[in-house]
Each structure stands twice: as structure tokens, then as C-alpha cells.
Design a protein around this motif. Structure first.
Motif, short mmCIF file in Angstrom:
data_model
loop_
_atom_site.label_atom_id
_atom_site.label_comp_id
_atom_site.label_asym_id
_atom_site.label_seq_id
_atom_site.Cartn_x
_atom_site.Cartn_y
_atom_site.Cartn_z
N PRO A 121 11.73 7.07 -1.76
CA PRO A 121 12.74 7.20 -2.82
C PRO A 121 12.18 6.91 -4.21
N GLY A 122 11.12 6.11 -4.27
CA GLY A 122 10.51 5.78 -5.55
C GLY A 122 9.14 5.18 -5.32
N ASP A 123 8.53 4.70 -6.39
CA ASP A 123 7.20 4.09 -6.30
C ASP A 123 7.30 2.58 -6.18
N TRP A 124 6.19 1.97 -5.78
CA TRP A 124 6.07 0.52 -5.67
C TRP A 124 7.16 -0.08 -4.78
N GLN A 125 7.35 0.55 -3.61
CA GLN A 125 8.35 0.10 -2.65
C GLN A 125 7.66 -0.36 -1.36
N PRO A 126 7.50 -1.66 -1.17
CA PRO A 126 6.78 -2.15 0.02
C PRO A 126 7.52 -1.90 1.33
N ASP A 127 8.82 -1.61 1.26
CA ASP A 127 9.58 -1.38 2.48
C ASP A 127 9.68 0.10 2.85
N CYS A 128 9.01 0.98 2.11
CA CYS A 128 9.00 2.40 2.48
C CYS A 128 7.86 2.63 3.46
N LEU A 129 8.20 2.94 4.70
CA LEU A 129 7.19 3.04 5.76
C LEU A 129 6.45 4.37 5.78
N ARG A 130 6.73 5.23 4.82
CA ARG A 130 5.88 6.42 4.70
C ARG A 130 4.49 6.03 4.20
N ALA A 131 4.38 4.81 3.71
CA ALA A 131 3.09 4.26 3.29
C ALA A 131 2.62 3.18 4.26
N TRP A 132 3.09 3.26 5.50
CA TRP A 132 2.75 2.26 6.53
C TRP A 132 1.34 2.52 7.05
N LEU A 133 0.50 1.49 7.01
CA LEU A 133 -0.85 1.56 7.56
C LEU A 133 -0.81 1.03 8.99
N GLN A 134 -1.47 1.73 9.90
CA GLN A 134 -1.31 1.41 11.32
C GLN A 134 -2.63 1.03 11.99
N ASP A 135 -2.49 0.27 13.07
CA ASP A 135 -3.65 -0.22 13.82
C ASP A 135 -3.43 -0.02 15.32
N PRO A 136 -3.33 1.23 15.77
CA PRO A 136 -3.04 1.45 17.19
C PRO A 136 -4.13 0.98 18.14
N ASP A 137 -5.39 0.91 17.68
CA ASP A 137 -6.46 0.47 18.59
C ASP A 137 -6.64 -1.04 18.58
N GLY A 138 -5.88 -1.75 17.75
CA GLY A 138 -5.88 -3.20 17.78
C GLY A 138 -7.14 -3.86 17.27
N ASP A 139 -7.92 -3.18 16.42
CA ASP A 139 -9.16 -3.78 15.92
C ASP A 139 -8.97 -4.57 14.63
N GLY A 140 -7.73 -4.68 14.16
CA GLY A 140 -7.47 -5.45 12.96
C GLY A 140 -7.65 -4.67 11.67
N VAL A 141 -7.96 -3.39 11.77
CA VAL A 141 -8.09 -2.53 10.59
C VAL A 141 -6.92 -1.54 10.60
N TYR A 142 -6.14 -1.57 9.53
CA TYR A 142 -4.94 -0.75 9.44
C TYR A 142 -5.23 0.43 8.51
N GLU A 143 -4.89 1.64 8.97
CA GLU A 143 -5.25 2.84 8.21
C GLU A 143 -4.10 3.83 8.14
N ARG A 144 -4.19 4.69 7.14
CA ARG A 144 -3.31 5.86 7.06
C ARG A 144 -4.00 6.90 6.19
N THR A 145 -4.00 8.15 6.65
CA THR A 145 -4.56 9.25 5.87
C THR A 145 -3.43 10.21 5.51
N THR A 146 -3.41 10.63 4.26
CA THR A 146 -2.38 11.56 3.80
C THR A 146 -3.01 12.73 3.06
N THR A 147 -2.37 13.88 3.13
CA THR A 147 -2.77 15.04 2.34
C THR A 147 -1.61 15.47 1.44
N ALA A 148 -0.78 14.51 1.06
CA ALA A 148 0.42 14.81 0.28
C ALA A 148 0.26 14.60 -1.22
N LEU A 149 -0.89 14.09 -1.65
CA LEU A 149 -1.02 13.70 -3.06
C LEU A 149 -1.62 14.82 -3.91
N PRO A 150 -0.95 15.19 -4.98
CA PRO A 150 -1.57 16.10 -5.94
C PRO A 150 -2.66 15.37 -6.73
#
Length: 254
Positions: A140-169
Motif C-alpha cells: 500500500p505504501g513505502d517503509w511498511q515493515p508489516d507488508c509481507l510482499r517484502a518478506w525475506l524467507q529462510d526455507p532451508d533453515g540456514d539462518g540466511v533470509y532472502e527474497r528476489t524480485t523483478t518488480a523494480l523499475p
């Protein structure tokens, strides 16, 4: 107007508007905690009491439940049955996830069907990368820590959380890492608590940008593709020309 533009530039539209991910009909937290929450029994994928709710603005299934102290196990069961379910490490038919609740408390569960990652607020740090780029992700806006579209994830449990996006101009942006969907715990440049914002630049529209948070150091880094070698060469030549001209202007002999 937009439809006509897409008809003319269908390739571009395919990049800007990727197909919508088809979500399951339901997601149930099925496990040894269900009887504590009001289900007739445990490990029942058809008990709607422990269903998660899909948040279209976040594109994540989520739900909070008040649990007593105890050691529990669970999985994410889709569509009210065991035909399709996910466990540890985002694996289909994967192992049970352990949940140890030391004292009665509310626990929030999260499931991302795109990654098939099921986790909870006790078993994982919920890390987001809020910043000036979030509106481009669909927040809905910028600087929103509760917007999970910017959620970094750690499915392999190694303690490193990542997210890759191709949505940015293309453009210049800033970001930070926030933990727990709020600003109460946030990290800036160098992993500093409440530290300065992290600047990054996207050179080309919709190129892949990876946000990576190291849980051991609390450092968030942003990775963008390097410009092609030809572009670097042209840029280097241009820089040399500009430098030479600048030096000529400053020459005392002219």
C-alpha cells in the motif's frame, strides 16, 4: 489504453504483469496442537478452526492462535486433506515442524504458497525489507515493515533470509531490515541496530534484485546485476574522455 499497449508490446507486458499465482482453497495448520485450539482431534486437515486466512495484500496465508505451554508438531495441509501438504524446509510431504511453547502465548503462523514455506513466529525470525521500493512490489505504501510482499524467507533453515524480485523499475532506492513486522527491531547499514538506511540502485527496469539478511550478523545486503562488460567499457571510455577534457580545461598553458 493499457490493453492496446499490451497488444503492441506483448513482450513488455509479460514482464510487467506476470501470471497470477493460483492459491489453494484453504491452508490448515494440522498437528498435535489442534485439540488445544478447539478441534475434535489432532492431525485433522479438515478442521477449519486452525485454518489460516489468505491476505491478498501480502500474498501470504497467516493466522494467530493462543497456545498453552507445551511441545507441539505441525504441517500445512492444503485444501482440507493430506493429499497435498508441506512440512519442514518447504518440502512436500516433508517432516513435521517442531513448536516449543515455553509459556502460554499467541503464536502467528505463515504460509507462502509460491515458496511452500510454512513457519511460525517462534520458529523463525520474521524479517522484512521495508523501504522506498515497497510500493513497486504492490504494498500500500513505502517503509511498511508489516507488508509481507517484502518478506525475506529462510526455507532451508540456514539462518540466511532472502527474497528476489523483478518488480523494480530502474532507479535509486533505500531499505532496512525489520524483524517481527514492526520497527521495534530494525537494522540498517552494516547490521547496526536502528542504523542508517541502505542505499541501492537498479540500473535496468525489472532486473532481478536480491535482498539477503544474515541472521548471525543482522546485516542486510542488496544484490543487483553488474552492468554488461560492453556497458562498462563504454562507460570507462566516456569517463576517460570527460577526465581528459576536464584536465585540458584546467591546464595552465591554455
Amino acid at each position: 489504453m493499457q490493453i492496446a499497449a499490451c497488444a503492441v508490446a506483448s513482450a513488455l507486458c509479460a514482464i510487467v504483469a506476470p501470471p497470477v499465482h493460483a492459491q489453494p482453497a484453504s491452508v490448515t495448520i494440522a498437528g498435535s496442537l489442534q485439540s488445544e485450539l478447539g478441534c475434535p482431534g489432532d492431525w485433522d486437515p479438515s478442521c477449519a478452526v486452525t485454518n489460516l486466512a489468505y491476505d491478498a495484500s501480502d500474498e501470504v496465508w497467516q493466522g494467530s492462535f493462543s497456545l498453552p505451554a507445551g511441545a507441539f508438531e505441525y504441517k500445512a495441509a492444503l485444501n482440507g486433506s493430506w493429499d497435498l501438504h508441506y512440512g519442514a524446509f518447504a518440502q512436500q510431504n516433508g517432516a513435521n515442524l517442531a513448536l516449543d511453547v515455553a509459556a502460554p502465548r499467541t503464536v502467528k503462523f505463515y504460509y507462502d504458497d509460491a515458496m511452500h514455506w510454512i513457519t511460525d513466529s517462534l520458529g523463525s525470525r520474521i524479517v522484512t525489507a521495508p523501504g522506498s521500493h515497497q510500493s513497486e512490489l504492490g504494498c500500500p505504501g513505502d517503509w511498511q515493515p508489516d507488508c509481507l510482499r517484502a518478506w525475506l524467507q529462510d526455507p532451508d533453515g540456514d539462518g540466511v533470509y532472502e527474497r528476489t524480485t523483478t518488480a523494480l523499475p530502474a532507479g535509486a532506492y533505500e531499505t532496512k531490515a525489520a524483524v517481527g513486522e514492526s520497527w521495534d527491531e530494525n537494522y540498517g547499514a552494516g547490521g547496526v541496530l536502528n542504523g542508517p538506511q541502505i542505499a541501492f540502485a537498479v540500473a535496468e527496469d525489472f532486473e532481478p534484485v536480491t535482498f539477503r539478511f544474515d541472521g548471525a550478523t543482522n546485516e542486510l545486503t542488496v544484490h543487483v546485476p553488474e552492468p554488461p562488460a560492453a556497458t562498462l567499457a563504454v562507460g570507462a571510455v566516456a569517463a576517460l574522455v570527460v577526465t581528459a577534457r576536464s584536465r585540458r580545461r584546467r591546464s595552465p598553458n591554455e
